[in-house]
Write a protein that holds these residues in place. Structure first.
Motif, short mmCIF file in Angstrom:
data_model
loop_
_atom_site.label_atom_id
_atom_site.label_comp_id
_atom_site.label_asym_id
_atom_site.label_seq_id
_atom_site.Cartn_x
_atom_site.Cartn_y
_atom_site.Cartn_z
N LYS A 25 0.39 -1.07 0.22
CA LYS A 25 0.43 -0.05 -0.21
C LYS A 25 0.75 1.57 -0.33
CE LYS A 25 -4.12 -1.95 2.91
NZ LYS A 25 -5.37 -1.68 3.49
N GLY A 26 0.61 2.14 -0.89
CA GLY A 26 1.35 3.47 -1.37
C GLY A 26 0.71 4.87 -0.72
N ALA A 27 1.23 5.55 -0.32
CA ALA A 27 0.89 7.29 -0.17
C ALA A 27 1.87 8.13 -0.40
CB ALA A 27 -0.17 7.24 2.03
N GLY A 28 2.12 8.96 -0.66
CA GLY A 28 2.73 9.90 -1.21
C GLY A 28 1.95 11.56 -1.09
N GLY A 29 2.26 12.22 -0.65
CA GLY A 29 2.52 13.64 -0.59
C GLY A 29 2.40 15.13 -2.35
N LYS A 30 2.00 15.87 -2.06
CA LYS A 30 1.91 17.12 -3.21
C LYS A 30 3.32 16.53 -4.26
CE LYS A 30 0.61 21.35 -2.57
NZ LYS A 30 0.55 22.38 -2.48
N ALA A 31 2.55 16.17 -5.39
CA ALA A 31 3.51 16.43 -6.23
C ALA A 31 3.45 16.99 -7.36
CB ALA A 31 3.51 14.19 -6.38
N PHE A 32 4.14 16.88 -8.60
CA PHE A 32 4.13 18.23 -9.83
C PHE A 32 4.52 17.45 -10.67
CE2 PHE A 32 8.08 19.76 -8.23
CZ PHE A 32 8.48 20.14 -9.66
N PHE A 33 3.85 17.22 -12.10
CA PHE A 33 4.54 17.12 -13.36
C PHE A 33 4.61 17.74 -13.54
CE2 PHE A 33 2.20 14.12 -10.56
CZ PHE A 33 3.03 13.27 -10.25
N GLU A 34 6.39 18.00 -14.90
CA GLU A 34 6.16 18.91 -15.52
C GLU A 34 6.91 18.67 -17.56
OE1 GLU A 34 7.66 24.07 -14.64
OE2 GLU A 34 8.50 22.40 -13.46
N SER A 35 5.46 19.61 -18.21
CA SER A 35 6.00 18.93 -19.55
C SER A 35 7.52 19.80 -20.00
CB SER A 35 5.25 19.14 -20.24
OG SER A 35 4.82 21.05 -20.80
N VAL A 36 8.58 20.19 -21.15
CA VAL A 36 9.91 20.07 -21.36
C VAL A 36 8.93 21.91 -21.87
CG1 VAL A 36 10.67 18.90 -22.75
CG2 VAL A 36 8.71 19.77 -23.79
N GLY A 37 7.79 22.20 -22.61
CA GLY A 37 7.63 23.31 -21.90
C GLY A 37 6.66 24.31 -21.06
N GLY A 38 6.83 23.76 -19.83
CA GLY A 38 6.61 23.84 -18.28
C GLY A 38 5.10 24.05 -18.41
N ASP A 71 7.81 14.97 -21.03
CA ASP A 71 7.23 15.08 -19.42
C ASP A 71 8.16 14.18 -18.43
OD1 ASP A 71 4.96 17.00 -19.09
OD2 ASP A 71 3.75 14.25 -17.92
N ALA A 72 8.19 14.96 -17.77
CA ALA A 72 8.87 14.21 -16.06
C ALA A 72 7.85 15.12 -14.99
CB ALA A 72 9.75 15.13 -16.46
N GLN A 73 8.04 14.07 -14.22
CA GLN A 73 7.72 13.87 -13.08
C GLN A 73 8.57 14.15 -11.79
OE1 GLN A 73 6.04 10.30 -12.12
NE2 GLN A 73 7.36 8.81 -11.18
N ASN A 74 7.92 15.34 -10.69
CA ASN A 74 8.77 15.16 -9.43
C ASN A 74 7.74 14.60 -8.51
OD1 ASN A 74 11.43 16.51 -8.77
ND2 ASN A 74 10.10 16.71 -6.83
N THR A 75 8.46 13.44 -7.23
CA THR A 75 7.06 13.41 -6.76
C THR A 75 7.98 11.83 -6.36
OG1 THR A 75 5.09 12.05 -6.06
CG2 THR A 75 6.09 10.98 -8.10
#
Length: 220
Positions: free
Chosen positions: A44-57, A202-206
């Motif tokens: 079981k997994g849980a995570g907080g705030k995360a953002f995902f951003e493309s090369v164009g922002g 795209d890339a993610q940060n989480t």
């Protein structure tokens, strides 16, 4: 409780959009004494705030994630359910509110990158990770992502980190998986609003923490 050795069981968070994905869970090569089969160990997994951003922002953010998964064999696990929720929104070229985002079932393969334990998350079937609509904007995310196992320690909890090095640029682009080098791994998001279409890397940060049903040792 019997101690079962696994190489890296942790969690990732897999979300998306012009965006990316992050999932929940991870492991590496199974090397338990007696070659015991890890099939049946659940997570079981849980995570907080995360953002995902493309090369164009272009960016998608949600406040939390939750997931469930299981081990299938010593070389494979699956993320059966992964959702991102809580004030999800799309910003950048297009701005809109997003619903809870459900990621399709993911196959998890253990590996290494320059000696670091990593996990490769890819759609179990096809190439699409997620499809959802933020108000009038349709979003489709395809591809796969490689993330880092951060806490190779014995216990019931682990941690996996997916991050970008620049807008739309994932930290890991390749890795050694089951004796084969896999390269060029990245996410790509396509946003469609009427006749307007935008397709970007795209890339993610989480970061996500998971709890397993059996004790494991994550050994880098």
């Amino acid at each position: 409780m019997k101690r079962i050795k696994l190489l890296g069981l942790a969690s990732v968070a897999l979300i998306v959009m012009a965006v990316s994905a992050s999932s929940a869970f991870g492991f590496s090569e199974f090397n338990a004494a007696g070659k015991a089969n890890p099939a049946g160990i659940t997570t079981k997994g849980a995570g907080g705030k995360a953002f995902f951003e493309s090369v164009g922002g272009n960016k998608v953010e949600c406040e939390k994630s939750a997931s469930t998964g299981k081990f299938v064999s010593h070389t494979e696990a699956v993320v059966e359910k992964l959702e991102y929720s809580g004030n999800c929104k799309l910003s950048g070229t297009i701005s809109a509110k997003c619903p809870t985002i459900s990621i399709k079932e993911l196959k998890v393969t253990p590996g290494t990158n320059a000696g670091k334990p990593v996990d490769w998350f890819q759609p179990k079937v096809g190439t699409t990770m997620a499809e959802f609509t933020c108000e009038s904007t349709k979003v489709k995310v395809i591809g796969s992502v490689i993330c880092l196992n951060k806490k190779p320690t014995l216990g019931l909890k682990g941690e996996v980190e997916c991050k970008q090095t620049a807008k739309g640029k994932q930290e890991f682009k390749e890795g050694e998986f089951l004796g084969k080098t896999e390269t060029g791994k990245f996410l790509e998001a396509e946003a469609t609003l009427g006749f307007f279409k935008l397709k970007e890397e795209d890339a993610q940060n989480t970061t996500e923490v998971i709890t397993s049903s059996a004790e494991v040792e994550q050994t880098p």
